[in-house]
Design a protein around this motif. Structure first.
Motif, PDB file in Angstrom:
ATOM      1  N   LEU A 190      -7.413   0.134  -2.637  1.00  0.00           N
ATOM      2  CA  LEU A 190      -7.818   1.762  -2.312  1.00  0.00           C
ATOM      3  C   LEU A 190      -7.254   2.698  -3.089  1.00  0.00           C
ATOM      4  O   LEU A 190      -7.762   3.841  -3.172  1.00  0.00           O
ATOM      5  N   ILE A 191      -5.791   2.268  -3.304  1.00  0.00           N
ATOM      6  CA  ILE A 191      -5.068   3.540  -3.750  1.00  0.00           C
ATOM      7  C   ILE A 191      -5.602   3.636  -5.294  1.00  0.00           C
ATOM      8  O   ILE A 191      -5.883   4.985  -5.646  1.00  0.00           O
TER       9      ILE A 191
ATOM     10  N   VAL B  20       0.957   4.323  -3.140  1.00  0.00           N
ATOM     11  CA  VAL B  20       0.906   5.952  -2.628  1.00  0.00           C
ATOM     12  C   VAL B  20       2.078   6.674  -3.371  1.00  0.00           C
ATOM     13  O   VAL B  20       1.681   7.761  -4.105  1.00  0.00           O
ATOM     14  N   GLU B  21       3.208   6.117  -3.437  1.00  0.00           N
ATOM     15  CA  GLU B  21       4.512   6.953  -3.870  1.00  0.00           C
ATOM     16  C   GLU B  21       4.356   6.702  -5.349  1.00  0.00           C
ATOM     17  O   GLU B  21       5.231   7.538  -5.873  1.00  0.00           O
ATOM     18  N   GLN B  22       3.711   5.723  -5.929  1.00  0.00           N
ATOM     19  CA  GLN B  22       3.665   5.591  -7.619  1.00  0.00           C
ATOM     20  C   GLN B  22       2.653   6.365  -8.229  1.00  0.00           C
ATOM     21  O   GLN B  22       2.874   6.426  -9.297  1.00  0.00           O
ATOM     22  N   ILE B  23       1.483   6.477  -7.628  1.00  0.00           N
ATOM     23  CA  ILE B  23       0.280   6.604  -8.399  1.00  0.00           C
ATOM     24  C   ILE B  23       0.172   7.731  -9.340  1.00  0.00           C
ATOM     25  O   ILE B  23      -0.266   7.733 -10.458  1.00  0.00           O
ATOM     26  N   THR B  24       0.602   8.960  -8.745  1.00  0.00           N
ATOM     27  CA  THR B  24       0.393  10.172  -9.473  1.00  0.00           C
ATOM     28  C   THR B  24       1.420  10.176 -10.842  1.00  0.00           C
ATOM     29  O   THR B  24       1.148  10.430 -12.052  1.00  0.00           O
ATOM     30  N   GLU B  25       2.608   9.475 -10.509  1.00  0.00           N
ATOM     31  CA  GLU B  25       3.622   9.530 -11.254  1.00  0.00           C
ATOM     32  C   GLU B  25       3.133   8.684 -12.652  1.00  0.00           C
ATOM     33  O   GLU B  25       3.517   8.900 -13.775  1.00  0.00           O
TER      34      GLU B  25
ATOM     35  N   THR C 189      -9.280   5.188  -5.182  1.00  0.00           N
ATOM     36  CA  THR C 189      -9.206   6.652  -4.756  1.00  0.00           C
ATOM     37  C   THR C 189      -8.709   7.612  -5.848  1.00  0.00           C
ATOM     38  O   THR C 189      -9.498   8.484  -6.201  1.00  0.00           O
ATOM     39  N   ALA C 190      -7.798   7.116  -6.357  1.00  0.00           N
ATOM     40  CA  ALA C 190      -7.100   7.997  -7.586  1.00  0.00           C
ATOM     41  C   ALA C 190      -8.076   8.285  -8.721  1.00  0.00           C
ATOM     42  O   ALA C 190      -8.344   9.287  -9.238  1.00  0.00           O
TER      43      ALA C 190
ATOM     44  N   SER D 164       0.903  -1.190  -0.084  1.00  0.00           N
ATOM     45  CA  SER D 164      -0.111   0.107   0.035  1.00  0.00           C
ATOM     46  C   SER D 164       0.791   1.230   0.034  1.00  0.00           C
ATOM     47  O   SER D 164       0.497   2.421  -0.632  1.00  0.00           O
ATOM     48  N   ARG D 165       1.998   1.136   0.632  1.00  0.00           N
ATOM     49  CA  ARG D 165       2.676   2.315   0.809  1.00  0.00           C
ATOM     50  C   ARG D 165       3.302   2.501  -0.519  1.00  0.00           C
ATOM     51  O   ARG D 165       3.577   3.939  -0.927  1.00  0.00           O
ATOM     52  N   HIS D 166       3.879   1.506  -1.456  1.00  0.00           N
ATOM     53  CA  HIS D 166       4.453   1.900  -2.445  1.00  0.00           C
ATOM     54  C   HIS D 166       3.360   2.434  -3.396  1.00  0.00           C
ATOM     55  O   HIS D 166       3.777   3.209  -4.222  1.00  0.00           O
TER      56      HIS D 166
END
Ligand code: ZN
Lengths: 243, 343
Positions: free
Chosen positions: B93-94, B56-61, B97-98, B52-54
């Protein structure tokens, strides 16, 4: 500057729409009927509509970036960074504990915001209002045992206002250790309010790299902690690769 | 000029963050895949909180890269699609949500997609699909036989009673000292060895179309432990070959049985384990003999693993049906395809 502030760090969810320092609309829900995932975006939609604004009218998205519940933090942070990134707007991350502390606006004492982190541990941060109306950090946000936090505060020997929904339920332990030095926020002020978050975010510097923005968990995962006992973090291949 | 249908698709159900732009349900304009394998290798399997943490760090890129590579703007998009289950809730969820935010912020309809439907529709990038068709979905999380009677009309006719096939590979891989994920290396070792251990083919002779791999896994582990106790060393390649033979035998036999009950022209082999050479060889050979007229479609490697392009292909069907979600869409970790009604 039009601003949308959102906080799903813990059980309560709060969203606010502001124009500069003026609050246009705000919703705070403290009874967990549904997942944050189900209610956050619908709440944003209705608040924007009530404010007569579209998402594209927002100049800055302010998010409570942690610490807090991991899933809750990710929902708000993903929401805020996706808005900011795809609409080319500003993103600001504010400490969830600072946002809680900001709910105690009319005191010059030390304000300590607490969140239950289970097994006797808390997330804690100490803040104080300056004469020119800034909230300054006195004790940086940290993850540690409640008794240790209280010992650190006792050492300061000054009146301290405790805030945050969890702080109220820790009242007994706090009073035991601090006696008459401890004060408590009233239950309404102790709730996270996105308008207070927004007010802090309005004067903070926006995030330079939105893509790289992640919640401030203040704690490694258990798997990583265990792994680090026997391994080195250096010299590894990138953990995530575009293929 | 005919208007282009452009779907921005999201997939984040496990340990890949992926965003794709798909044109008219059949052309991949971009398919960005950020894989976390190197991270989860440390732990011998996917750790949900780390995954899950990864994400979030990847999604918008990933969104940026997918839009840039496809050379499209948000204004040109027709819809946004997202995997909402099954999968790991924190991971799902990531993406959910996005995708919801992009749909709302850019005034686009939102299409919820079942991850398994996505795996099946990866085959659409190989060739047009002919209905009714049959799909064998094999991955780390799934082992299912699915009929697709018409576009987007799924029914599960066979399912695993315990472990997924890919999961069994990872578990025996650990015993062989292979780092996660083990599938590819076990497959390679199997090609160097022989099926000498004769492991059980669970449920092979039964009349249903269901699978079970936990007995095989136990038999494998017991064999290795027993030899260890006697101070014997077993040939690892033979162990791999024997394990793979048992898995692929059952998968092949049940697929043949399904084809006997459900006459179709196309068989889609979907999911990460579809990349397994041993399975591909056995299935193709068996079908050439029993069903020479059935066309076996195995999507290319990049599309058999988790990716957003397949979600975009499945979403194209849902878009035509007008199946949309609103801003309350949530992750559904236990989401399934419909079961075939009792015969
Ligand atoms: Zn999958």
């Amino acid at each position: 500057m039009k601003l949308l502030a959102l906080d799903t760090s813990e059980q309560a969810m709060s969203v606010a729409v502001m124009e500069d320092a003026t609050l246009l609309a705000e919703t705070t829900l403290n009874r967990r009927m549904k997942d944050h995932s189900e209610q956050l975006l619908p709440t944003i939609e209705s608040l924007l509509a009530a404010s007569g604004l579209g998402a594209d009218d927002i100049d800055r998205f302010v998010v409570a970036a942690g610490p807090g519940s991991y899933t809750g933090l990710r929902i708000a942070v993903t929401t805020a960074k996706t808005f900011a990134s795809t609409l080319h707007k500003e993103l600001v991350g504010v400490s969830s504990l600072a946002a809680l502390a900001a709910g105690e606006r009319h005191t010059s004492e030390l304000i300590v915001a607490l969140m239950d982190a289970r097994r006797g541990n808390v997330f804690a941060g100490g803040y104080q209002w300056t004469d020119d109306g800034r909230l300054k950090t006195v004790i940086a946000d940290r993850h540690l045992a409640l008794t240790e936090v209280l010992a650190q505060i006792a050492a300061l020997g000054q009146l301290t206002v405790f805030t945050g929904p969890d702080a109220l339920s820790m009242r007994e332990t706090i009073v035991e250790q601090l006696g008459s030095l401890a004060r408590f926020a009233d239950p309404v002020s102790a709730l996270p309010r996105a308008s207070r978050l927004g007010a802090l975010g309005r004067v903070a510097a926006p995030v330079a790299d939105i893509d790289a923005f992640v919640p401030r968990y203040l704690r490694l995962t258990e798997a990583e902690t265990t792994w680090l006992k026997t391994h080195q973090e250096t010299g590894h291949e990138p953990y995530v690769e575009k293929v | 000029m005919a208007e282009r249908e452009l779907i921005l698709a999201f997939e984040s159900s496990c340990d890949e963050t992926s965003v794709a732009v798909i044109e008219n349900g059949e052309t991949i304009l971009s398919n960005i895949i950020a894989t976390q394998i190197n991270s989860h290798k440390r732990f011998g399997g996917v750790v949900p909180e780390v995954a899950s943490r990864h994400h979030v760090e990847q999604i918008t890129e990933c969104i940026d890269l997918a839009m840039a590579e496809a050379e499209v703007t948000f204004d040109e998009l027709t819809a946004v699609a997202v995997t909402y289950g099954p999968g790991l809730v924190g991971s799902l969820l990531i993406g959910v949500t996005a995708a919801k935010v992009v749909a709302f912020a850019h005034h686009l309809p939102l299409i919820p997609v079942n991850h398994l439907a996505g795996h099946i529709y990866a085959a659409r990038f190989v060739k047009p699909l002919v209905y009714p068709l049959l799909a064998l979905v094999v991955s780390g999380g799934h082992t299912e036989l699915v009929t697709v009677s018409a576009p987007g009309e799924f029914a599960i006719i066979g399912d695993t009673r315990d472990d997924a096939a890919g999961e069994a590979y990872d578990k025996i891989g650990r015993v062989l000292g292979i780092s996660y994920p083990a599938g590819k290396q076990v497959d390679a070792m199997a090609h160097q060895g022989k099926d000498t251990f004769d492991f059980p083919r669970a449920m092979d002779q039964e009349d249903n179309l269901d699978f079970s791999f936990s007995g095989l896994k136990s038999a494998f582990i017991n064999t290795v432990h027993h030899a260890d106790q006697l101070g014997q060393t077993l040939d690892k390649n033979d162990l791999a070959a024997s394990f793979q033979a048992a898995v692929t035998d059952v998968l092949t036999h049940k697929t043949i049985k399904a084809l006997q009950q459900y006459p179709v022209q196309q068989l889609i082999v979907a999911g990460g384990v579809a990349a397994n050479q041993g399975l591909k060889e056995k299935l193709t050979a068996a079908l050439a003999e029993a069903f020479p007229n059935v066309d076996v479609i195995v999507p290319p490697l990049r599309l058999t693993g988790d990716n957003a392009a397949m979600i975009g292909a499945a979403a194209h069907i849902e878009l035509a049906k007008g199946h949309f979600a609103d801003a309350t869409l949530n992750a559904v970790p236990g989401l399934d395809l419909p079961q075939a009604s009792e015969a």
